[in-house]
Design an enzyme around this catalytic site. Structure first.
Site, mmCIF file in Angstrom:
data_model
loop_
_atom_site.group_PDB
_atom_site.id
_atom_site.type_symbol
_atom_site.label_atom_id
_atom_site.label_comp_id
_atom_site.label_asym_id
_atom_site.label_seq_id
_atom_site.Cartn_x
_atom_site.Cartn_y
_atom_site.Cartn_z
ATOM 1 N N HIS A 9 -24.163 -63.439 4.507
ATOM 2 C CA HIS A 9 -23.688 -64.629 3.785
ATOM 3 C C HIS A 9 -23.621 -65.777 4.778
ATOM 4 O O HIS A 9 -23.102 -65.622 5.890
ATOM 5 C CB HIS A 9 -22.309 -64.345 3.186
ATOM 6 N N CYS A 22 -18.048 -65.808 -2.778
ATOM 7 C CA CYS A 22 -19.194 -65.704 -1.863
ATOM 8 C C CYS A 22 -19.749 -64.286 -1.764
ATOM 9 O O CYS A 22 -20.902 -64.098 -1.384
ATOM 10 C CB CYS A 22 -18.824 -66.209 -0.476
ATOM 11 N N ASN A 32 -23.298 -73.580 3.045
ATOM 12 C CA ASN A 32 -22.752 -72.383 2.400
ATOM 13 C C ASN A 32 -22.911 -72.540 0.883
ATOM 14 O O ASN A 32 -22.258 -73.396 0.279
ATOM 15 C CB ASN A 32 -21.266 -72.253 2.787
#
Ligand code: ACO
Length: 323
Positions: A250, A113, A280
């Site tokens: 993020h 990520c 996500n």
């Protein structure tokens, strides 16, 4: 001094929308539970045969168009991904070929990520040392392919997508008024492997595996690590007086976003949030949120943006830039 200036941005989301209610038909969950614990209402899922490189190419082409560049202008292609098309070659070389870029070099960055922030730092170093004059930096993922769709604690969280930026070398005077990347900071701690990983790979199982996560532990580390890396960046004496216009985090979980922003004293009105519609998307989430902020007119030329991310490893990082 040379600065890496953003000259284009683009994004792409697969057409197929998967809502919480649809997910609740296959696992024991509910729209209410997912919204209240994560802030997610829907996610996009790549179509059968639609690969990470396809998503990356769509986003990358838009970023090149926005920058007014042709394939012959791009010196470096970096794709941040944890879901490559194949074990090798790098997805970046596949993207390079599909975009008609027949020069320079291309490689992937693997930091899950945090991948896009890592890739920005790598590209910035290439540019500031004079090795390249332009870079196409893409975050692209098809996390739907590494999710265990019977595990309700993880399958609700992720989606597919891609976002991209073009960075170009430009002269700056070395002050906080320069446009472009002002500072990057990266960290990792491999001791936390077991908290977030995929239980497969070419060398270990000769298979792809599925994502495994200790949600509560990830949550706790995320808020602590992200807050500390942002403070680390802002403590740089060369950045004294810089005022953040937009936090572009993020998009892991709405509660992580809110807690981090609150600890940093950044009001919700200055945080770009896309988790409700994108979920996500790992390395794609920061450039997707950036692209959203630019296309809806919030992020304007000259604004100071702070991007931050944390992912498996753990890896974490931040990038402060003037758009
Ligand atoms: N629907 C309904 N119930 C669920 C679901 C679901 N989808 N998932 C778990 N539950 C249940 C659990 O089984 C548990 O039930 P029990 O009390 O009977 O045992 C109960 O809900 C509570 O489970 P917890 O895991 O304690 O729930 P929590 O409040 O911690 O929320 C979550 C779980 C959303 C995963 C949270 O821990 C979280 O967001 N963590 C961060 C994870 C993250 O952001 N990961 C992204 C990848 S990493 C990154 O990008 C940085």
């Amino acid at each position: 001094m040379i600065r890496s200036r953003f000259t284009g941005c683009g994004s792409y989301l697969p057409e197929n929308v998967l809502s919480n209610d649809e997910l609740a038909e296959s696992v024991d969950t509910s729209d209410e539970w997912i919204r209240s614990r994560t802030g997610i209402s829907e996610r996009r899922i790549a179509a059968e045969g639609e690969l990470t490189s396809d998503l990356a190419v769509r986003a990358g082409q838009k970023a090149m168009d926005a920058a007014g560049l042709t394939p012959d202008d791009i010196d470096l292609v970096i794709v941040a991904t944890a879901t490559p098309d194949e074990t090798f070659p790098a997805t970046a070389t596949i993207v390079q070929a599909k975009l008609g870029i027949h020069r320079g070099c291309a490689f992937d960055v693997g930091a899950v990520c945090s991948g896009f922030v890592y890739a920005l730092a790598v590209a910035d170093n290439f540019i500031r040392t004079g090795q390249v004059a332009s870079a196409l930096v893409i975050g692209a993922e098809t996390f739907s392919r590494i999710i265990d769709w019977s595990d309700r604690s993880t399958c609700i969280l992720f989606g597919d997508g891609a976002g991209a930026v073009v960075l170009q070398a430009s002269e700056g005077d070395g002050t906080i008024d320069d446009r472009g990347i002002l500072k990057t900071s990266l960290r990792s701690d491999g001791r936390t492997h077991d908290l977030l990983y995929v239980d497969g790979g070419p060398s270990s199982t000769q298979s792809t595996g599925h994502l495994k996560m200790s949600g509560k532990e990830v949550f706790r580390h995320a808020v602590v690590n992200l807050t500390s890396i942002v403070r680390d960046v802002l403590c740089d004496p060369d950045l004294t007086g810089v005022e953040i216009d937009w936090l572009i985090p993020h998009q892991a979980n709405r509660r992580i976003l809110d807690s981090t922003a609150q600890k940093l004293g950044i009001p919700p009105s200055q945080v770009i949030v896309t988790i409700d519609k994108h979920a996500n998307t790992s390395a794609a989430s920061v450039p997707l949120a950036l692209s959203q902020g630019i296309s809806d007119g919030r992020v304007k030329t000259g604004d100071v943006i702070l991007m931050e991310a944390m992912g498996g490893g753990f890896t974490w990082g931040a990038c402060l830039a003037r758009w």
